[in-house]
Scaffold this active site. Structure first.
Site, PDB file in Angstrom:
ATOM      1  N   TYR A 164      22.817  20.664   2.663  1.00 41.34           N
ATOM      2  CA  TYR A 164      21.511  21.050   2.134  1.00 41.34           C
ATOM      3  C   TYR A 164      20.833  19.801   1.575  1.00 41.34           C
ATOM      4  CZ  TYR A 164      17.969  24.177   0.295  1.00 41.34           C
ATOM      5  OH  TYR A 164      16.783  24.808   0.041  1.00 41.34           O
ATOM      6  N   LYS A 196      25.657  45.217  20.411  1.00 44.62           N
ATOM      7  CA  LYS A 196      25.214  44.286  21.455  1.00 44.62           C
ATOM      8  C   LYS A 196      25.493  42.848  21.027  1.00 44.62           C
ATOM      9  CE  LYS A 196      23.152  44.026  25.479  1.00 44.62           C
ATOM     10  NZ  LYS A 196      21.887  44.682  25.803  1.00 44.62           N
ATOM     11  N   GLU A 249      15.878  45.320  23.449  1.00 46.88           N
ATOM     12  CA  GLU A 249      16.823  46.422  23.674  1.00 46.88           C
ATOM     13  C   GLU A 249      16.228  47.748  23.206  1.00 46.88           C
ATOM     14  OE1 GLU A 249      20.721  47.296  25.144  1.00 46.88           O
ATOM     15  OE2 GLU A 249      19.691  45.380  24.991  1.00 46.88           O
ATOM     16  N   ASP A 289      17.666  46.508  29.185  1.00 44.67           N
ATOM     17  CA  ASP A 289      17.621  47.846  29.774  1.00 44.67           C
ATOM     18  C   ASP A 289      16.961  47.815  31.150  1.00 44.67           C
ATOM     19  OD1 ASP A 289      18.733  49.132  27.488  1.00 44.67           O
ATOM     20  OD2 ASP A 289      16.814  48.898  26.492  1.00 44.67           O
ATOM     21  N   GLY A 323      11.325  54.639  35.034  1.00 50.38           N
ATOM     22  CA  GLY A 323      11.263  54.043  33.713  1.00 50.38           C
ATOM     23  C   GLY A 323      11.576  52.564  33.781  1.00 50.38           C
ATOM     24  N   ALA A 324      11.980  52.002  32.645  1.00 45.34           N
ATOM     25  CA  ALA A 324      12.199  50.556  32.553  1.00 45.34           C
ATOM     26  C   ALA A 324      13.239  50.069  33.552  1.00 45.34           C
ATOM     27  CB  ALA A 324      12.621  50.196  31.127  1.00 45.34           C
ATOM     28  N   ALA A 325      14.417  50.709  33.572  1.00 46.31           N
ATOM     29  CA  ALA A 325      15.495  50.254  34.447  1.00 46.31           C
ATOM     30  C   ALA A 325      15.143  50.465  35.908  1.00 46.31           C
ATOM     31  CB  ALA A 325      16.792  50.971  34.080  1.00 46.31           C
ATOM     32  N   ASN A 350      23.316  58.089  32.527  1.00 44.48           N
ATOM     33  CA  ASN A 350      24.388  58.156  31.527  1.00 44.48           C
ATOM     34  C   ASN A 350      24.057  59.221  30.497  1.00 44.48           C
ATOM     35  OD1 ASN A 350      26.661  56.525  31.926  1.00 44.48           O
ATOM     36  ND2 ASN A 350      25.462  54.667  31.558  1.00 44.48           N
TER      37      ASN A 350
END
Length: 751
Positions: free
Chosen positions: A41, A96, A138, A164, A198-200, A289
């Site tokens: 520091y 994650k 995410e 995703d 969707g996103a995936a 899923n």
């Protein structure tokens, strides 16, 4: 492999103990003296600050930016649970973060932003940009996720990656490359149907088009049917980009003659009739899923020629994002990338596909309990393949360099690949191997102390994790009450409770025990008390008579006393060559200490026996033994009578002609430090020792306790070696998880 069964209470305990959450921060520099603080520091820190201000690229050299990723969410699409909010998403984001560390040695911090406004979200992330080397978005709902990612990519000069979307797309692409290879088809020729816009889903179809799939051959469907040119209901700019000219209006109509089905939608969306209508050798990626659009069993019932993948670990061909994001970021960070572009994603997919076509290492096959060979049931590598860390990042890095995304290109990719091999914690693969061998053994595990809640939790975990049958020694009513207190009341029906009152073998047990102890002053009454009332002895008799395959005991009494009781039934003493070996796991290293249980003051012959027993344990857990006989002297200096036996013990092994490395006597630093070993070029160890044979039991105990308390080492043991049957003696301070580890070790030897 099937998904392990767990209860709500177990899941909560996992996140609560030993400390709340799943990760912590540790300093990588010394912080002990005033000088350390001055350098870390003020005033020393001013020097790198000034240099970075002049040259921002130096932040990758003087800070952790180059190996730090932020996992960021607002919790609007958490797993399959919906909008749980920012705080509700935190356990997932922490998870994650630890996956980044576990699989690719990438440091990661989870950040939960309490806003659903894309503008506020983007502003917050952009302002944090200087801190990180990359951003992993995410669990953000569509269509906001598209807006947020695109804006951040434009506004930031570090990789921004919505896993995703693109993580699923990369793994899907890898599997599809191999599925088409096996089917004899080309990506530019096949008809692809995607259900789920969707996103995936959008990311999957976009990446496949970049890899050669033709726009007119790709039909996308959502909850309102096929996305066709001219449709207005439920449309947005991202869906419109994939509208095609077609007469099909329903998924059922679109599936006729399709070569490939990709599903990121809902359970049951695909029927067997739809599968029947597909082209020859259809490829079905049912990735919803937790339940797929159609199960592999249902698909194969009507089409044996189908190649099927799902998102689940209990079916072959799991589309698992952990195969992608850790290694994509590893490669991107190591070239100080400005972005993760399509070429890098394609390189990742191709490298994964290539890896699946190669011979699978034995340790991977062992971990999955079956032989894995490239084919219809193995088109995607498994998450625990040790080659992923040094095969995927170099491919990603090279693609990043070839496309100009790298700030600092890697000059020597071969050396880079070698450096990646050393990044991973070897203890993880060793522990995974132990678990795999135990699961394959399916040992009937005797848990002798069914009156202890920790033991009961370990017994339930053992059985529910698929290792084998748990046999608990205790009274049924007591076991039931304690399981209910622990929130595991339903486990009473799963485990088997055994005691002197409900066994038909008690008479035989007493005969065996009397035969061993009658000339040691024990009469029939003593024998009855031991066999019928002492759970350690009763459990040992069960094992001796083959009514179980392995025994775990000692969690409620001192190990020396438990060993004394075990010796009523087995020859588990120094005279018969038994020894106690304790495994220490710390900072990515495993070291075995021996003898920690049996020998009080061994002579040189005993020390040689201990070394042989420790070598057996090392091989049991997947280590190639390197034994060091340690002392306070090294190769005869300083001279001491107390070090003499450590000097002689290696000569005993010389005479025996053992098949493992050994050397001594030496101090611990010489044994464990490769650089220190260089001062003794004549010594025979080819690397740091992984087995330390110490002069006496008290020095072994001190060493283990010191490492546990001061260094935070994980302790497994003492492991009782040199006994015909598999017996593990716990310590009284062990947690339920520690006891489970002992049971898993016992199972490896138990069958």
């Amino acid at each position: 492999m099937s998904n392990p069964k767990y209860t709500r209470e177990e899941a909560l305990a996992f996140h609560l103990e030993p400390t709340p959450g799943k990760w912590e921060v540790q300093a990588t520099v010394p912080m002990t003296t005033q000088r350390d603080l001055s350098l870390a520091y003020s005033p020393g820190v001013a020097v790198p600050c000034e240099d970075i201000a002049k040259d921002p690229g130096l932040a990758y050299d003087y800070t952790n930016k180059g190996n730090l990723v932020a996992v960021i969410s607002n919790g609007t699409a958490v797993l399959g649970l919906g909008n749980l909010g920012a705080l509700g998403s935190k356990p997932v984001m922490e998870g994650k973060s630890v996956l980044f560390k576990r699989f690719a040695d990438v440091n990661s911090i989870d950040i939960e932003l309490d806003t659903e406004d894309p503008d506020e979200f983007c502003k917050a992330v952009r302002l944090m940009g200087p801190t990180f080397g990359g951003i992993n978005l995410e669990d953000i709902k569509a269509p906001e996720c598209f807006i947020i990612e695109q804006r951040l990519k434009e506004e930031m000069d570090i990789p921004v990656f919505h896993d995703d979307q693109h993580g699923t797309a990369v793994i899907c692409a890898a599997g599809l490359l191999n599925a088409l290879h096996l089917s004899g088809k080309k990506i530019e020729d096949v008809k692809i149907v995607l259900n789920g816009a969707g996103a995936a889903g959008i990311a999957c179809i976009e990446l496949l088009k970049r890899m050669g799939a033709r726009h007119d051959n790709c039909i996308v469907a959502d909850t309102k049917g096929v996305i066709y040119q001219g449709r207005t209901e439920g449309m947005n700019q991202w869906k419109s980009a994939h509208a095609v000219k077609t007469d099909a209006r329903t998924l059922e109509e679109a599936m006729v003659g399709a070569d490939v089905f990709l599903g990121v939608s809902v359970k049951g969306a695909v029927t067997q009739d739809m599968v029947r209508s597909m082209a020859d050798n259809p490829v079905i990626f049912a990735m919803a899923n937790p339940d797929p659009e159609i199960t592999p069993e249902e698909a194969h019932e009507v089409r044996m020629d189908a190649i099927v993948a799902t998102g689940r670990s209990d079916y072959p061909n799991q589309v698992n994002n952990v195969l992608g994001f850790p290694y994509l970021f590893r490669g991107a960070l190591d070239i100080h990338a400005r972005a993760i572009n399509d070429e890098m994603k394609i390189a990742c997919a191709q490298a994964l596909a290539d890896l699946a076509r190669e011979d699978v290492p034995d340790e991977v096959a062992l971990a999955y309990g079956k032989s894995l060979t490239f084919g219809r049931d193995y088109i995607i590598p498994t998450p625990f393949d040790p080659r992923l860390i040094h095969r995927i990042p170099p491919a990603v890095a090279k693609a990043g360099m070839d496309t100009g995304a790298a700030r600092r290109p890697i000059i020597d990719l071969v050396a880079y690949e070698e450096s990646l091999k050393s990044r991973m914690d070897p203890t993880a693969s060793i522990l995974r191997g132990i678990n795999a061998r135990a699961r394959k053994a399916q040992a009937r595990m005797i848990f002798a102390e069914g009156d202890d809640p920790r033991v009961l939790r370990a017994a339930v975990m053992y059985q529910r994790s698929g290792f084998g049958k748990a046999l608990v020694v205790g009274r049924e009513a007591d076991v039931k009450a304690k399981l209910e207190e622990a929130g595991l009341g339903d486990a009473v029906r799963e485990i088997e409770v055994v005691n002197a009152a409900n066994t038909q073998h008690l008479s035989r047990y007493k005969d065996v025990l009397y035969g061993r102890l009658q000339r040691k002053g024990y009469d029939h009454q003593d024998i009855h008390r031991l066999a019928a009332r002492d759970r350690h002895v009763f459990g040992a008799l069960m094992l001796q008579q083959g009514h179980g395959d392995a025994l775990v005991t000692g969690a409620t009494r001192k190990s020396a006393h438990v060993l004394e009781l075990i010796n009523h039934v087995f020859d588990a003493d120094a005279a018969h060559g038994a020894a106690g070996v304790t495994a220490l796991l710390v900072k990515g290293r495993i070291v075995l200490i021996a003898d920690t249980l049996v020998h009080e003051w061994p002579d040189e012959e005993d020390l040689a026996n201990i070394a042989e027993r420790a070598a057996e344990v090392a091989r049991l857990i997947g280590l190639e033994p390197r034994v060091a006989f340690v002392s306070f002297s090294t190769f005869g200096y300083p001279v001491s009578e107390r070090a003499e036996k450590m000097h002689i013990a290696p000569r005993v092994l010389d005479r025996r002609g053992v098949n493992f490395e050994y050397e001594g006597e030496m101090t611990v630093d010489v044994a464990l430090n490769r650089n220190a070993q260089k001062f003794y070029p004549f010594q025979r160890l080819t690397g740091p020792a992984n087995i330390l044979v110490v002069p006496a039991r008290h020095s072994a105990s001190i060493s283990v306790k010191l490492m546990q308390e001061m260094a935070g080492a994980t302790v497994i043991g003492p492991i009782l070696a040199g006994v015909d049957k598999s017996i593990q003696i716990c310590s009284t301070s062990m947690t339920a998880g520690d006891i489970l580890n002992m049971a898993v070790l016992a199972a490896c030897k138990g069958r």
